[in-house]
Design a protein around this motif. Structure first.
Motif, PDB file in Angstrom:
ATOM      1  N   LEU A  60       4.834  -3.612 -10.183  1.00 17.78           N
ATOM      2  CA  LEU A  60       4.923  -2.367 -10.957  1.00 17.78           C
ATOM      3  C   LEU A  60       5.287  -1.232 -10.002  1.00 17.78           C
ATOM      4  CD1 LEU A  60       1.682  -2.869 -13.025  1.00 17.78           C
ATOM      5  CD2 LEU A  60       3.888  -2.437 -14.086  1.00 17.78           C
ATOM      6  N   ARG A  61       6.262  -0.429 -10.367  1.00 16.95           N
ATOM      7  CA  ARG A  61       6.628   0.741  -9.574  1.00 16.95           C
ATOM      8  C   ARG A  61       6.916   1.907 -10.516  1.00 16.95           C
ATOM      9  NH1 ARG A  61       5.023  -2.507  -6.624  1.00 16.95           N
ATOM     10  NH2 ARG A  61       5.866  -3.254  -4.641  1.00 16.95           N
ATOM     11  N   ALA A  74       5.981   7.459  -7.217  1.00 20.77           N
ATOM     12  CA  ALA A  74       4.653   7.993  -7.526  1.00 20.77           C
ATOM     13  C   ALA A  74       3.602   6.923  -7.255  1.00 20.77           C
ATOM     14  CB  ALA A  74       4.587   8.458  -8.978  1.00 20.77           C
ATOM     15  N   ALA A  75       2.481   7.331  -6.665  1.00 22.18           N
ATOM     16  CA  ALA A  75       1.392   6.404  -6.349  1.00 22.18           C
ATOM     17  C   ALA A  75       0.560   6.132  -7.600  1.00 22.18           C
ATOM     18  CB  ALA A  75       0.519   6.989  -5.239  1.00 22.18           C
ATOM     19  N   ARG A 325      -0.585   9.341  -9.909  1.00 23.26           N
ATOM     20  CA  ARG A 325      -0.558  10.692  -9.347  1.00 23.26           C
ATOM     21  C   ARG A 325       0.893  11.149  -9.211  1.00 23.26           C
ATOM     22  NH1 ARG A 325      -2.444  11.630  -3.258  1.00 23.26           N
ATOM     23  NH2 ARG A 325      -0.408  10.639  -2.935  1.00 23.26           N
ATOM     24  N   PHE A 326       1.211  12.270  -9.859  1.00 21.02           N
ATOM     25  CA  PHE A 326       2.550  12.856  -9.779  1.00 21.02           C
ATOM     26  C   PHE A 326       2.488  14.099  -8.890  1.00 21.02           C
ATOM     27  CE2 PHE A 326       2.204  10.660 -13.840  1.00 21.02           C
ATOM     28  CZ  PHE A 326       3.351   9.880 -13.840  1.00 21.02           C
ATOM     29  N   THR A 327       3.323  14.137  -7.864  1.00 21.79           N
ATOM     30  CA  THR A 327       3.262  15.231  -6.890  1.00 21.79           C
ATOM     31  C   THR A 327       4.390  16.241  -7.032  1.00 21.79           C
ATOM     32  OG1 THR A 327       4.451  13.849  -5.291  1.00 21.79           O
ATOM     33  CG2 THR A 327       2.027  13.817  -5.204  1.00 21.79           C
ATOM     34  N   GLU A 328       5.417  15.912  -7.813  1.00 21.47           N
ATOM     35  CA  GLU A 328       6.505  16.872  -8.024  1.00 21.47           C
ATOM     36  C   GLU A 328       7.197  16.587  -9.356  1.00 21.47           C
ATOM     37  OE1 GLU A 328      10.277  16.174  -5.743  1.00 21.47           O
ATOM     38  OE2 GLU A 328       8.936  14.965  -4.479  1.00 21.47           O
ATOM     39  N   LYS A 329       7.901  17.602  -9.828  1.00 22.88           N
ATOM     40  CA  LYS A 329       8.601  17.462 -11.099  1.00 22.88           C
ATOM     41  C   LYS A 329       9.802  16.537 -10.938  1.00 22.88           C
ATOM     42  CE  LYS A 329       7.282  21.895 -13.158  1.00 22.88           C
ATOM     43  NZ  LYS A 329       7.775  23.168 -13.764  1.00 22.88           N
ATOM     44  N   LEU A 334       9.080   3.680 -15.434  1.00 23.57           N
ATOM     45  CA  LEU A 334       8.318   2.521 -14.974  1.00 23.57           C
ATOM     46  C   LEU A 334       9.252   1.334 -14.852  1.00 23.57           C
ATOM     47  CD1 LEU A 334       5.449   1.212 -14.465  1.00 23.57           C
ATOM     48  CD2 LEU A 334       5.505   0.563 -16.889  1.00 23.57           C
ATOM     49  N   SER A 335       9.284   0.722 -13.663  1.00 19.76           N
ATOM     50  CA  SER A 335      10.079  -0.496 -13.467  1.00 19.76           C
ATOM     51  C   SER A 335       9.126  -1.651 -13.170  1.00 19.76           C
ATOM     52  CB  SER A 335      11.086  -0.317 -12.330  1.00 19.76           C
ATOM     53  OG  SER A 335      10.418  -0.044 -11.109  1.00 19.76           O
TER      54      SER A 335
END
Length: 409
Positions: A60-61, A74-75, A325-329, A334-335
């Motif tokens: 999953l990425r 994104a982590a 966790r999203f750190t930037e716009k 999802l892949s």
């Protein structure tokens, strides 16, 4: 020779690009992520996505494309809604033993007056079957029935080793408890340990699979083949037995690893995930470590006893979700779907206690299957290991040419 050197350097650049593309192109599926507004979000994974992940669930990425058209990652943490069980011992003291008319009585005092729902009995002997009655009282004069009749049993021989000596009942809080054992001889009760067992059941998905039951008279077994529509991460299989008589049977649960066709037909290889006992005294729910498979097999060893009539079968899987966790716009997606993906461990795993308890849910767009190039064009470059081997060979050749040039100069 200089021309050869330049061609070699160009080949290195092309191969490096091929390696990077190979690492990304191996993912088979893509979905848009909708609703990203905060730093932390939750993303539920449905059964369809789970069926397309590899066995380890590490493919999953979460990728994003930002305003500068750069690709970012994104982590996330992969979580599951597993059952949680707490079993707390409660201090009890056996204060009295007596017998009358083929009945043996054991009185227990609840020292802390705490609620209990489980008593585990330990008898000195093996191979027995007793009928148990349990009562409670606060003054040892007026007794209230908790369990009317419950069977405890121990069977130990060359074929079986099974024991069920638990008294299970709803939460109860009395100062005193009295156990009555029906037996023609002293059952030799060693101890009676009391507990308060609390189980918080996690969310699970139930599957009603296709199944068939077959009896092998020669082996004296019953085989139940269970087929799911898609491969799933199964952690529990339950059987509903229609028979009402008492029974206990050794049981083995396994999953299909692979199969191959021979001149005599198909051969199937299974791997065992559970060994235990199917008994009329307990719920026929068998838990094991989650295992991704589409076919399971249950072997019931009947011995000289009549085969059991299986009425229905259920398979269960925990639900899975991502904490991201999203750190930037960016536009995120999802892949997933890569058989030999490498596991990643993001730094957020070290700060899990800092994740907010309340996070909003994301949604996903329709699934897109990532198209692949024709096999003839990609046969070599889809294998990352071959690319690295060729890259190493070119570096060695370049080193040899460089050494020769220096020697000639």
């Amino acid at each position: 020779m200089k021309r050869m050197l330049r061609l070699g350097i160009l080949g290195v650049c092309i191969l490096l690009a091929g390696v990077l593309n190979a690492q990304i192109d191996d993912y088979k599926y893509l979905r848009d992520i909708k609703g990203v507004e905060d730093q932390w979000h939750k993303l539920q994974l449905d059964s369809e996505i789970i069926s397309k992940l590899n066995k380890e669930m590490n493919d999953l990425r979460v990728y994003g494309i930002n305003a500068e058209n750069d690709t970012i990652e994104a982590a996330y943490l992969l979580k599951s809604t597993v059952d949680k069980t707490e079993k707390n011992a409660v201090n009890f003291q056996m204060i009295n033993r007596s017998s009358r008319d083929a009945k043996y009585y054991y009185s227990l005092e609840n020292e802390g007056a705490e609620a209990i729902n489980l008593i585990e009995l330990d008898f000195q002997k093996d191979n027995f079957s007793y009928q148990i009655k349990l009562e409670g009282s606060n003054d040892q004069n007026e007794w209230f029935q908790i369990i009317d009749q419950q069977t405890v049993v121990s069977i130990k021989n060359e074929l079986s080793d099974y024991k069920f000596c638990k008294l299970i009942f709803p939460n109860s809080k009395y100062q005193y408890y009295r156990i009555e054992v029906s037996s023609d001889e002293d059952p030799k009760l060693i101890s009676a340990r009391s507990f308060r067992k609390e189980k918080v059941e996690g969310k699970s998905v139930s599957f009603t699979p296709e199944w068939q039951s077959m009896t092998n008279e020669r082996a004296k077994t019953t085989e139940v083949i269970i087929d799911l529509e898609y491969p799933q991460q199964i952690h529990q299989i339950s059987l509903n037995v229609a028979d009402t008589f008492d029974y206990y049977r050794p049981i083995e649960i396994s999953y299909l690893v692979d199969s191959f066709e021979t001149e005599k037909g198909w051969k199937y290889n299974y791997r065992t995930v559970y060994n235990g006992t199917l008994s009329s005294l307990e719920h026929a729910e068998f838990d094991f470590d989650k295992q991704k498979a589409q076919r399971f097999k249950v072997n019931i060893y009947d011995g000289p006893n009549p085969p059991l009539e299986i009425d229905s079968v259920l398979a269960r899987s925990y639900t899975f979700y991502l904490l991201i966790r999203f750190t930037e716009k960016a536009d995120y997606y999802l892949s997933y779907g890569k058989e030999r993906a490498k596991s990643v461990r993001y730094e957020i795993a070290q700060f899990e206690d800092q994740i907010p308890n309340a996070v909003s849910q994301l949604s996903l767009g329709d699934e897109i299957e990532i198209s692949k190039e024709e096999e003839v064009k990609k046969a070599l470059f889809e294998n990352e290991y071959w690319l690295w081997i060729i890259l190493a060979a070119i570096i060695l050749v370049l080193g040899w040419f460089s050494f020769k040039m220096i020697s000639n100069n």
